[in-house]
Design a protein around this motif. Structure first.
Motif, PDB file in Angstrom:
ATOM      1  N   LYS A   1       0.827  -1.207   0.000  1.00  0.00           N
ATOM      2  CA  LYS A   1       0.000   0.000   0.000  1.00  0.00           C
ATOM      3  C   LYS A   1       0.861   1.257   0.000  1.00  0.00           C
ATOM      4  N   ALA A   2       1.981   1.206   0.691  1.00  0.00           N
ATOM      5  CA  ALA A   2       2.888   2.357   0.701  1.00  0.00           C
ATOM      6  C   ALA A   2       3.468   2.594  -0.689  1.00  0.00           C
ATOM      7  N   VAL A   3       3.848   1.525  -1.372  1.00  0.00           N
ATOM      8  CA  VAL A   3       4.396   1.648  -2.724  1.00  0.00           C
ATOM      9  C   VAL A   3       3.332   2.163  -3.691  1.00  0.00           C
ATOM     10  N   GLU A   4       2.097   1.739  -3.496  1.00  0.00           N
ATOM     11  CA  GLU A   4       1.008   2.153  -4.378  1.00  0.00           C
ATOM     12  C   GLU A   4       0.762   3.657  -4.314  1.00  0.00           C
ATOM     13  N   LEU A   5       1.062   4.270  -3.187  1.00  0.00           N
ATOM     14  CA  LEU A   5       0.857   5.715  -3.043  1.00  0.00           C
ATOM     15  C   LEU A   5       1.776   6.522  -3.951  1.00  0.00           C
ATOM     16  N   LYS A   6       2.808   5.898  -4.462  1.00  0.00           N
ATOM     17  CA  LYS A   6       3.736   6.593  -5.362  1.00  0.00           C
ATOM     18  C   LYS A   6       3.004   7.172  -6.571  1.00  0.00           C
ATOM     19  N   ASN A   7       2.005   6.457  -7.076  1.00  0.00           N
ATOM     20  CA  ASN A   7       1.278   6.908  -8.259  1.00  0.00           C
ATOM     21  C   ASN A   7       0.430   8.143  -7.990  1.00  0.00           C
ATOM     22  N   GLN A   8       0.179   8.461  -6.736  1.00  0.00           N
ATOM     23  CA  GLN A   8      -0.638   9.617  -6.379  1.00  0.00           C
ATOM     24  C   GLN A   8       0.195  10.874  -6.162  1.00  0.00           C
ATOM     25  N   ILE A   9       1.518  10.729  -6.162  1.00  0.00           N
ATOM     26  CA  ILE A   9       2.410  11.874  -5.943  1.00  0.00           C
ATOM     27  C   ILE A   9       2.765  12.479  -7.293  1.00  0.00           C
ATOM     28  N   THR A  10       2.308  13.698  -7.552  1.00  0.00           N
ATOM     29  CA  THR A  10       2.464  14.323  -8.866  1.00  0.00           C
ATOM     30  C   THR A  10       3.474  15.459  -8.892  1.00  0.00           C
ATOM     31  N   THR A  11       3.809  16.007  -7.746  1.00  0.00           N
ATOM     32  CA  THR A  11       4.743  17.127  -7.705  1.00  0.00           C
ATOM     33  C   THR A  11       6.179  16.614  -7.748  1.00  0.00           C
ATOM     34  N   PRO A  12       7.025  17.151  -8.646  1.00  0.00           N
ATOM     35  CA  PRO A  12       8.385  16.607  -8.846  1.00  0.00           C
ATOM     36  C   PRO A  12       9.212  16.527  -7.567  1.00  0.00           C
ATOM     37  N   GLU A  13       9.191  17.569  -6.723  1.00  0.00           N
ATOM     38  CA  GLU A  13      10.034  17.546  -5.534  1.00  0.00           C
ATOM     39  C   GLU A  13       9.603  16.458  -4.552  1.00  0.00           C
ATOM     40  N   TYR A  14       8.297  16.210  -4.485  1.00  0.00           N
ATOM     41  CA  TYR A  14       7.814  15.146  -3.602  1.00  0.00           C
ATOM     42  C   TYR A  14       8.027  13.766  -4.218  1.00  0.00           C
ATOM     43  N   GLN A  15       8.040  13.678  -5.527  1.00  0.00           N
ATOM     44  CA  GLN A  15       8.385  12.421  -6.190  1.00  0.00           C
ATOM     45  C   GLN A  15       9.830  12.034  -5.877  1.00  0.00           C
ATOM     46  N   LEU A  16      10.715  13.018  -5.908  1.00  0.00           N
ATOM     47  CA  LEU A  16      12.118  12.767  -5.575  1.00  0.00           C
ATOM     48  C   LEU A  16      12.265  12.361  -4.116  1.00  0.00           C
ATOM     49  N   ALA A  17      11.506  13.003  -3.231  1.00  0.00           N
ATOM     50  CA  ALA A  17      11.546  12.656  -1.812  1.00  0.00           C
ATOM     51  C   ALA A  17      11.021  11.247  -1.584  1.00  0.00           C
ATOM     52  N   TYR A  18      10.008  10.850  -2.346  1.00  0.00           N
ATOM     53  CA  TYR A  18       9.484   9.486  -2.216  1.00  0.00           C
ATOM     54  C   TYR A  18      10.549   8.462  -2.605  1.00  0.00           C
ATOM     55  N   GLU A  19      11.261   8.715  -3.680  1.00  0.00           N
ATOM     56  CA  GLU A  19      12.304   7.784  -4.112  1.00  0.00           C
ATOM     57  C   GLU A  19      13.349   7.584  -3.019  1.00  0.00           C
ATOM     58  N   LEU A  20      13.665   8.659  -2.309  1.00  0.00           N
ATOM     59  CA  LEU A  20      14.624   8.549  -1.208  1.00  0.00           C
ATOM     60  C   LEU A  20      14.058   7.709  -0.069  1.00  0.00           C
ATOM     61  N   GLU A  21      12.777   7.909   0.250  1.00  0.00           N
ATOM     62  CA  GLU A  21      12.124   7.122   1.298  1.00  0.00           C
ATOM     63  C   GLU A  21      12.111   5.635   0.909  1.00  0.00           C
ATOM     64  N   GLU A  22      11.792   5.355  -0.340  1.00  0.00           N
ATOM     65  CA  GLU A  22      11.742   3.967  -0.801  1.00  0.00           C
ATOM     66  C   GLU A  22      13.126   3.328  -0.752  1.00  0.00           C
ATOM     67  N   GLU A  23      14.135   4.077  -1.148  1.00  0.00           N
ATOM     68  CA  GLU A  23      15.503   3.556  -1.120  1.00  0.00           C
ATOM     69  C   GLU A  23      15.945   3.240   0.315  1.00  0.00           C
ATOM     70  N   GLN A  24      15.588   4.109   1.241  1.00  0.00           N
ATOM     71  CA  GLN A  24      15.943   3.886   2.643  1.00  0.00           C
ATOM     72  C   GLN A  24      15.234   2.651   3.189  1.00  0.00           C
ATOM     73  N   ALA A  25      13.948   2.494   2.866  1.00  0.00           N
ATOM     74  CA  ALA A  25      13.205   1.320   3.320  1.00  0.00           C
ATOM     75  C   ALA A  25      13.797   0.039   2.739  1.00  0.00           C
ATOM     76  N   ARG A  26      14.192   0.090   1.481  1.00  0.00           N
ATOM     77  CA  ARG A  26      14.806  -1.078   0.836  1.00  0.00           C
ATOM     78  C   ARG A  26      16.119  -1.460   1.540  1.00  0.00           C
ATOM     79  N   ASN A  27      16.905  -0.457   1.881  1.00  0.00           N
ATOM     80  CA  ASN A  27      18.177  -0.726   2.558  1.00  0.00           C
ATOM     81  C   ASN A  27      17.970  -1.332   3.943  1.00  0.00           C
TER      82      ASN A  27
END
Length: 274
Positions: free
Chosen positions: A114-140
């Motif tokens: 469900k957390a990953v699915e929320l990525k599709n709802q983020i449309t603003t570029p700066e928040y998209q970049l912030a999401y990628e960082l959050e996902e990378e940290q969770a993966r690590n």
């Protein structure tokens, strides 16, 4: 709806602009006619002013509407990013003790998806970049949690397959067959009375889909863009380096000059010549 409004405003603006041009053209004709009175020539000025005012109002409205839409998207993206971040944290927390409880893994995998699915709802570029960082940290973090450190080499190793049968003494099972037998439920008969709740049999082996979902997330996605691809290696001028990176520069230079195979050292230049 937004596109329709923009089209309507554009059409209206064209009509007003055409009226404005026609009015101005008419005024030039009237000015050239010496027989018309000055009051008649000036009578067109209010309509011109009104047309211009309406056009300015439409443009102002359009600008404010776009500004409101941008702010709405930013707010929604911020909310979705926060929810995704909380989802990642919750999934990590559920698995942080490296448990092999079936229900916990199911809950963790659902929360993660469900957390990953929320990525599709983020449309603003700066928040998209912030999401990628959050996902990378969770993966690590999940990579560290769901792996074992080799006590000799210090490398991270895969959890043994016996672990996923959900039994507490999985480490003592030499084979998967043994683990499967231990994880099986015993068939017992109970009398059903109103005074006691009968024990419920629970499945111990982890659900296959929960395992797949979590470990697929840990792996880099197919469309993953590695930021290291944009980094250029240091040159081999290690002898002119200063500061904290001197050792690192010497290592990089050495790996460009030599490599070891099967306990023997080889130079890259000599290997290419042979």
């Amino acid at each position: 709806m937004q596109k329709t409004l923009i089209i309507l405003m554009f059409i209206l603006a064209l009509i007003i602009l055409a009226t404005l041009i026609a009015s101005l053209s008419g005024s030039y004709i009237l000015i050239g006619n010496a027989d018309l009175e000055l009051s008649k020539r000036l009578a067109l000025l209010p309509s011109v002013a009104i047309s211009a005012g309406v056009l300015v109002a439409i443009l102002t409205f359009s600008r404010e509407k776009n500004k409101q839409e941008t702010e709405r998207q930013r707010h929604e993206s911020k909310v979705f990013l926060e929810r995704a971040s909380h989802g990642f944290a919750a999934a990590i927390d559920l698995l942080s003790d490296q448990n092999n409880d079936r229900v916990t893994w199911i809950r963790a995998s659902r929360t993660l998806l469900k957390a990953v699915e929320l990525k599709n709802q983020i449309t603003t570029p700066e928040y998209q970049l912030a999401y990628e960082l959050e996902e990378e940290q969770a993966r690590n973090e999940l990579y560290i949690i769901l792996s074992i450190e080799d006590q000799v080499t210090g490398e991270r190793k895969s959890l043994p397959p016996q672990f996923f049968y959900g039994i507490s003494d999985w480490a003592s099972c030499k084979t998967l067959d043994e683990a499967a037998v231990k994880a099986s439920n015993n068939i017992e008969a109970y009398s059903v009375t109103i005074d006691e709740v009968p024990p419920q049999s629970s499945l111990k082996p982890l659900a296959r889909r929960s395992i797949t979902a979590i470990f697929d997330f840990i792996e880099d996605p197919e469309n993953y863009t590695d930021p290291l691809d944009s980094v250029e290696d240091w040159d081999e001028n290690w002898d002119s380096s200063f500061g904290i990176n001197q050792g690192a520069r010497r290592y990089v230079a050495h790996t460009k000059q030599k490599h070891a195979v099967d306990g023997k050292l080889h130079e890259y230049n000599k290997a290419s010549e042979s």
